[in-house]
Design a protein around this motif. Structure first.
Motif, PDB file in Angstrom:
ATOM      1  N   PHE A 121       0.370  -1.245   0.214  1.00 38.03           N
ATOM      2  CA  PHE A 121       0.057   0.029  -0.073  1.00 38.03           C
ATOM      3  C   PHE A 121       1.027   1.387  -0.306  1.00 38.03           C
ATOM      4  CE2 PHE A 121      -3.297  -2.590   2.258  1.00 38.03           C
ATOM      5  CZ  PHE A 121      -4.524  -3.160   1.275  1.00 38.03           C
ATOM      6  N   LYS A 122       1.902   0.795   0.316  1.00 40.47           N
ATOM      7  CA  LYS A 122       2.958   2.170   0.111  1.00 40.47           C
ATOM      8  C   LYS A 122       3.015   2.811  -0.973  1.00 40.47           C
ATOM      9  CE  LYS A 122       5.340   1.233   4.507  1.00 40.47           C
ATOM     10  NZ  LYS A 122       6.391   0.160   5.370  1.00 40.47           N
ATOM     11  N   HIS A 123       3.342   1.958  -2.091  1.00 34.22           N
ATOM     12  CA  HIS A 123       3.314   2.569  -3.878  1.00 34.22           C
ATOM     13  C   HIS A 123       1.833   2.606  -4.012  1.00 34.22           C
ATOM     14  CE1 HIS A 123       4.383   2.036  -7.989  1.00 34.22           C
ATOM     15  NE2 HIS A 123       3.386   1.931  -7.916  1.00 34.22           N
ATOM     16  N   VAL A 124       1.237   2.432  -3.356  1.00 31.65           N
ATOM     17  CA  VAL A 124      -0.710   2.909  -3.994  1.00 31.65           C
ATOM     18  C   VAL A 124      -0.298   4.777  -3.363  1.00 31.65           C
ATOM     19  CG1 VAL A 124      -2.848   3.156  -3.817  1.00 31.65           C
ATOM     20  CG2 VAL A 124      -1.543   0.677  -3.786  1.00 31.65           C
ATOM     21  N   GLU A 125       0.208   4.269  -2.098  1.00 33.29           N
ATOM     22  CA  GLU A 125      -0.118   6.219  -1.046  1.00 33.29           C
ATOM     23  C   GLU A 125       1.173   7.002  -2.211  1.00 33.29           C
ATOM     24  OE1 GLU A 125       0.578   8.148   2.921  1.00 33.29           O
ATOM     25  OE2 GLU A 125       1.798   5.885   2.823  1.00 33.29           O
ATOM     26  N   PRO A 129      -1.178   9.821  -3.366  1.00 39.17           N
ATOM     27  CA  PRO A 129      -1.905  10.758  -2.030  1.00 39.17           C
ATOM     28  C   PRO A 129      -2.716  11.034  -1.423  1.00 39.17           C
ATOM     29  CG  PRO A 129      -0.298  12.056  -3.494  1.00 39.17           C
ATOM     30  CD  PRO A 129      -0.311  10.909  -4.239  1.00 39.17           C
ATOM     31  N   GLY A 130      -2.584  10.978  -0.583  1.00 33.92           N
ATOM     32  CA  GLY A 130      -4.187  11.048  -0.097  1.00 33.92           C
ATOM     33  C   GLY A 130      -5.425  10.412  -0.193  1.00 33.92           C
ATOM     34  N   SER A 131      -6.125   9.373  -0.871  1.00 34.57           N
ATOM     35  CA  SER A 131      -6.830   8.473  -1.119  1.00 34.57           C
ATOM     36  C   SER A 131      -7.722   7.902  -0.051  1.00 34.57           C
ATOM     37  CB  SER A 131      -6.039   7.250  -2.139  1.00 34.57           C
ATOM     38  OG  SER A 131      -6.984   6.179  -2.168  1.00 34.57           O
ATOM     39  N   ALA A 135      -6.714   5.006   2.252  1.00 33.78           N
ATOM     40  CA  ALA A 135      -6.655   4.902   3.927  1.00 33.78           C
ATOM     41  C   ALA A 135      -8.648   4.003   4.812  1.00 33.78           C
ATOM     42  CB  ALA A 135      -7.468   6.614   4.193  1.00 33.78           C
ATOM     43  N   GLU A 136      -9.303   3.939   3.893  1.00 34.95           N
ATOM     44  CA  GLU A 136     -10.071   3.107   4.389  1.00 34.95           C
ATOM     45  C   GLU A 136      -9.561   1.447   4.672  1.00 34.95           C
ATOM     46  OE1 GLU A 136     -13.761   4.009   2.721  1.00 34.95           O
ATOM     47  OE2 GLU A 136     -14.103   5.454   3.264  1.00 34.95           O
TER      48      GLU A 136
END
Length: 227
Positions: A121-125, A129-131, A135-136
């Motif tokens: 998920f760090k790649h997704v972030e 950013p701010g998704s 976050a959920e």
């Protein structure tokens, strides 16, 4: 005469119902029809303390289901959602197999898989950013990990990636092409949904009660043959 007969009939029915309640048996006053395809006449009762029955599953799967619309809104009709299948990520965690895995081993694999996804998920972030969806997903994933470990006999056996392995994992899925990185981020979320769906199915299968079961038959009070 009819009034007296009705009185005795009502008294007999009330006595029979009271007797059934005393014995702890269900009372059925009127015949009911079973849903189409249900020939057993019994409803499956799922204990609320089962991991597969936790409402967290509906919360996190509901979040991941929204990902498809978010993807389609971003790329409109330029890229189809199923196009993400072409972005293979070798480091994606595997779910529990259909057999040869005990419930404890299945719990351990799923907990470790969730930990690995938390790294991915760090790649997704980084790309988004701010998704809100991310976050959920992170929030519910943390709750699900804790829930799974709480059901394990040996939760300490759940291993997580070390700092160096995390760094290597993120490096392996990185790419200088912006479009490729975004597709990889969306692919992680798409496969995460499949991982969760398969995980819930695997857990439900292993939590299903086995052995002899006692069937309680419903006693029906028939009005046929009465005056």
């Amino acid at each position: 005469m009819p009034a007296k007969l009705n009185f005795f009939l009502i008294s007999a029915l009330m006595l029979a119902a009271r007797l059934l309640c005393t014995l702890g048996l269900p009372v059925e006053n009127e015949p009911t029809e079973s849903p189409a395809g249900d020939t057993s006449g019994e409803e499956e009762m799922v204990p609320s303390d089962l991991l597969s029955a936790s409402p967290i599953w509906d919360s996190i799967l509901g979040t991941t289901e929204r990902h498809q619309k978010e993807f389609e809104d971003e790329f409109e009709k330029e890229v189809k959602y199923h196009f993400l299948d072409y972005y293979k990520i070798s480091s994606l965690p595997a779910s529990c197999p259909n057999s040869n895995f005990s419930k404890e081993a299945c719990f351990q694999r799923l907990a470790q898989g969730l930990h690995t996804y938390m790294v991915l998920f760090k790649h997704v972030e980084k790309e988004y950013p701010g998704s809100l969806i991310l976050a959920e997903v992170r929030h519910y994933s943390g709750l699900l990990i804790s829930l799974i470990k709480g059901k394990m006999r040996n939760p300490e056996q759940v291993t997580v990636l070390t700092g160096s392995l995390e760094e290597q994992l993120l490096k392996d899925i990185d790419n200088p092409d912006t479009f490729y990185r975004k597709m990889t981020a969306h692919s992680i979320l798409r496969h995460f949904h499949d991982f969760l769906r398969d995980a819930k199915r695997a857990i439900r299968k292993r939590e299903r009660p086995r052995g002899n079961t006692t069937n309680i038959k419903v006693i029906k009070i028939s009005y046929e043959g009465l005056p």
